[in-house]
Design a protein around this motif. Structure first.
Motif, PDB file in Angstrom:
ATOM      1  N   THR A   1     -11.673  -5.056  29.215  1.00 36.35           N
ATOM      2  CA  THR A   1     -12.039  -3.653  29.278  1.00 36.35           C
ATOM      3  C   THR A   1     -12.499  -3.353  30.694  1.00 36.35           C
TER       4      THR A   1
ATOM      5  N   TRP B   1     -15.137   1.567  27.732  1.00 43.35           N
ATOM      6  CA  TRP B   1     -15.101   1.688  26.277  1.00 43.35           C
ATOM      7  C   TRP B   1     -16.377   1.108  25.688  1.00 43.35           C
TER       8      TRP B   1
ATOM      9  N   SER C   1     -14.984   3.634  21.713  1.00 31.94           N
ATOM     10  CA  SER C   1     -14.853   5.004  22.189  1.00 31.94           C
ATOM     11  C   SER C   1     -15.044   5.027  23.690  1.00 31.94           C
ATOM     12  N   ALA C   2     -14.467   6.055  24.319  1.00 32.69           N
ATOM     13  CA  ALA C   2     -14.602   6.237  25.761  1.00 32.69           C
ATOM     14  C   ALA C   2     -14.909   7.692  26.033  1.00 32.69           C
TER      15      ALA C   2
ATOM     16  N   HIS D   1      -8.072   5.823  28.167  1.00 35.20           N
ATOM     17  CA  HIS D   1      -8.651   7.162  28.142  1.00 35.20           C
ATOM     18  C   HIS D   1      -8.668   7.629  29.592  1.00 35.20           C
TER      19      HIS D   1
END
Length: 366
Positions: free
Chosen positions: A236, A244, A254-255, A332
């Motif tokens: 990540t 994230w 989630s981002a 994202h």
């Protein structure tokens, strides 16, 4: 016999721009735990499906560095053969260059000129993915093309190679899937592949014309045909301060983005003989061109999938993945078009959260 001119592959339809998704039935979204932020805490909760590593393990073994005598079964024709070169290298001090050079530009008269390099694997070859690095200063259709065949079938298409080698790039990694046993893998660099009587002027000096290959490697195929991506190594990170975060129950990441935070990436690699289907559940609350969610293969400038909108629940999506080595990036994106911050601010308040949630990622091999 000479290799026949390649048949131009059908041009795939262009990837549509991100489209606003319709709102779907609301679903609950797990609360995010700040302590589960991998970037700041150094790890995920023990029960998390989303565990990350600092970098992906390189499972490959080098077959050839093109610097000394080779024990591989290489074959090439007497005309325009590939040659060892010290002009450029990705690994070590040497590489191998195709026989298409500046001299070729003066010696042809509307006919294709091929420079082929073939590797013949032996009967004990276990199969797997061959990766290699390519550098080309002037590759562009219709002047010249580069592609790779396995047993006479084109596995790396000319348009894919041309797109990824376009512009100011250095060494680019490509891959092909090769089955077990004796196989004929042929790297083809062809000048004037369509036999045109006149061609556009090269964008570089003729002294810089050429194509080089280096660092040939082998990686075994993934052993599972149905793969939960949570079983794979993942990293990540991304560009800027975005990252994230893992939910408190460990099932969702989630981002969150802003004008200045940058991209948030989850990355992993797949090694498959014939490709397959990537499936994932995503919810995004984003507004183009400010932010969106995209799936990217092998750092391609054109995403395999991209969406934005104000989704109230998770949506199940699928994407076809090609064979060979595919580095998958779940991103994202903040300001994917690279616009000036002042321009984005002039659009006014987005009305969305600038956030993406992701869960249930899997890969099913063909």
């Amino acid at each position: 016999p000479p290799t026949p001119p390649p048949t131009p592959p059908p041009t795939p339809p262009p990837t549509p721009p991100p489209t606003r998704r319709p709102k779907s039935k609301p679903q609950s979204v797990p609360a995010m735990n700040d302590a589960a932020n991998f970037a700041s805490s150094g790890g995920d909760p023990p029960t998390s499906k989303w565990s990350f590593v600092p970098s992906l393990t390189d499972r490959s073994s080098q077959l050839e560095s093109f610097e000394k005598y080779s024990n591989l079964n290489w074959r090439m024709g007497p005309v325009d053969p590939w040659e060892l070169s010290s002009t450029h290298s990705y690994y070590g001090e040497g590489s191998i260059s195709s026989g298409i050079s500046s001299n070729t530009y003066f010696d042809t008269a509307g006919v294709p000129v091929y420079s082929n390099l073939t590797l013949v694997t032996d009967g004990n070859f276990e199969g797997g993915v061959l990766t290699f690095r390519v550098k080309a200063n002037s590759l562009m259709l219709p002047n010249d093309a580069f592609f790779v065949m396995v047993d006479g079938n084109v596995e790396l298409l000319p348009d894919v190679a041309a797109r990824r080698l376009k512009g100011d790039v250095d060494w680019v990694e490509f891959s092909v899937a090769v089955g077990a046993g004796e196989r004929w893998v042929t790297w083809v660099h062809v000048y004037n592949p369509f036999g045109l009587r006149s061609l556009p002027k090269p964008k570089v000096d003729l002294d810089d014309v050429g194509l080089w290959m280096d660092d040939l490697r082998h990686t075994p195929f993934d052993t599972h045909t149905n793969l939960d991506v949570y079983q794979l190594e993942k990293t990540t990170g991304g560009r800027g301060a975005a990252s994230w975060r893992v939910s408190s129950d460990g099932d969702t990441v989630s981002a969150l983005s802003s004008y200045s935070m940058g991209n948030a990436d989850v990355e992993f690699a797949l090694y498959s003989p014939r490709g397959g289907t990537l499936e994932y559940s995503v919810r995004t609350s984003t507004t183009g061109p400010i932010d969106d969610f995209a799936v990217i293969f092998n750092d391609d400038a054109t995403p395999a999938d991209a969406i934005f909108g104000d989704m109230l629940g998770f949506e199940r999506r699928t994407i076809e993945v090609p064979g060979g080595k595919v580095k998958v990036t779940l991103r994202h994106r903040s300001n994917p078009g690279g616009y000036k911050r002042s321009m984005l601010k002039s659009l006014g308040k987005a009305g969305t959260d600038g956030k993406t949630w992701l869960e249930d990622v899997s890969f099913r091999a063909n």
